[in-house]
Design a protein around this motif. Sequence first.
Motif, PDB file in Angstrom:
ATOM      1  N   THR A  56       0.844  -1.195   0.000  1.00 33.01           N
ATOM      2  CA  THR A  56       0.000   0.000   0.000  1.00 33.01           C
ATOM      3  C   THR A  56       0.877   1.240   0.000  1.00 33.01           C
ATOM      4  O   THR A  56       2.071   1.183   0.289  1.00 33.01           O
ATOM      5  CB  THR A  56      -0.906   0.019   1.244  1.00 33.01           C
ATOM      6  N   SER A  57       0.277   2.353  -0.308  1.00 34.38           N
ATOM      7  CA  SER A  57       1.040   3.600  -0.352  1.00 34.38           C
ATOM      8  C   SER A  57       1.543   3.967   1.039  1.00 34.38           C
ATOM      9  O   SER A  57       2.601   4.564   1.188  1.00 34.38           O
ATOM     10  CB  SER A  57       0.178   4.728  -0.926  1.00 34.38           C
ATOM     11  N   GLU A  58       0.843   3.586   2.097  1.00 35.16           N
ATOM     12  CA  GLU A  58       1.295   3.856   3.459  1.00 35.16           C
ATOM     13  C   GLU A  58       2.594   3.106   3.764  1.00 35.16           C
ATOM     14  O   GLU A  58       3.534   3.663   4.327  1.00 35.16           O
ATOM     15  CB  GLU A  58       0.207   3.448   4.452  1.00 35.16           C
ATOM     16  N   VAL A  59       2.640   1.870   3.342  1.00 38.75           N
ATOM     17  CA  VAL A  59       3.854   1.072   3.559  1.00 38.75           C
ATOM     18  C   VAL A  59       5.003   1.653   2.742  1.00 38.75           C
ATOM     19  O   VAL A  59       6.130   1.776   3.234  1.00 38.75           O
ATOM     20  CB  VAL A  59       3.604  -0.411   3.186  1.00 38.75           C
ATOM     21  N   MET A  60       4.735   2.027   1.520  1.00 39.86           N
ATOM     22  CA  MET A  60       5.776   2.606   0.672  1.00 39.86           C
ATOM     23  C   MET A  60       6.287   3.920   1.261  1.00 39.86           C
ATOM     24  O   MET A  60       7.482   4.207   1.238  1.00 39.86           O
ATOM     25  CB  MET A  60       5.259   2.827  -0.755  1.00 39.86           C
ATOM     26  N   ASN A  61       5.373   4.749   1.810  1.00 35.05           N
ATOM     27  CA  ASN A  61       5.793   6.005   2.428  1.00 35.05           C
ATOM     28  C   ASN A  61       6.705   5.745   3.620  1.00 35.05           C
ATOM     29  O   ASN A  61       7.684   6.457   3.831  1.00 35.05           O
ATOM     30  CB  ASN A  61       4.567   6.816   2.861  1.00 35.05           C
ATOM     31  N   ARG A  62       6.420   4.730   4.402  1.00 32.46           N
ATOM     32  CA  ARG A  62       7.281   4.380   5.544  1.00 32.46           C
ATOM     33  C   ARG A  62       8.659   3.932   5.069  1.00 32.46           C
ATOM     34  O   ARG A  62       9.673   4.318   5.641  1.00 32.46           O
ATOM     35  CB  ARG A  62       6.629   3.286   6.379  1.00 32.46           C
ATOM     36  N   VAL A  63       8.676   3.113   4.027  1.00 36.09           N
ATOM     37  CA  VAL A  63       9.958   2.625   3.496  1.00 36.09           C
ATOM     38  C   VAL A  63      10.793   3.793   2.979  1.00 36.09           C
ATOM     39  O   VAL A  63      11.990   3.886   3.245  1.00 36.09           O
ATOM     40  CB  VAL A  63       9.720   1.574   2.388  1.00 36.09           C
ATOM     41  N   ILE A  64      10.160   4.709   2.271  1.00 38.73           N
ATOM     42  CA  ILE A  64      10.872   5.877   1.739  1.00 38.73           C
ATOM     43  C   ILE A  64      11.370   6.756   2.880  1.00 38.73           C
ATOM     44  O   ILE A  64      12.504   7.236   2.868  1.00 38.73           O
ATOM     45  CB  ILE A  64       9.962   6.663   0.773  1.00 38.73           C
TER      46      ILE A  64
END
Length: 77
Positions: free
Chosen positions: A14-22
């Motif tokens: 999800t975009s939330e997970v991707m934002n955390r990774v970034i």
Amino acid sequence: MTQTGLTPRERRPTSEVMNRVIAIAVLAAAGLTSGCVNVTAPDKPIVINLNITITQAVVYRLDGEAKTLIQQNPGIF
């Protein structure tokens, strides 16, 4: 559907997970590049005290004939 039972869209993070990774990647990169190292020459000279004792032992053996020759002629040396 695939073998996992999820559609390709459902398997994507999800975009939330991707934002955390970034965010984690950005913070890690900032932590690596924010350090600063200053190297300056000292005001006083560097002194290294070495307490070294050197002893030497000389061992010699004389041939019996040479020994008697030296004893007979002490002024040779």
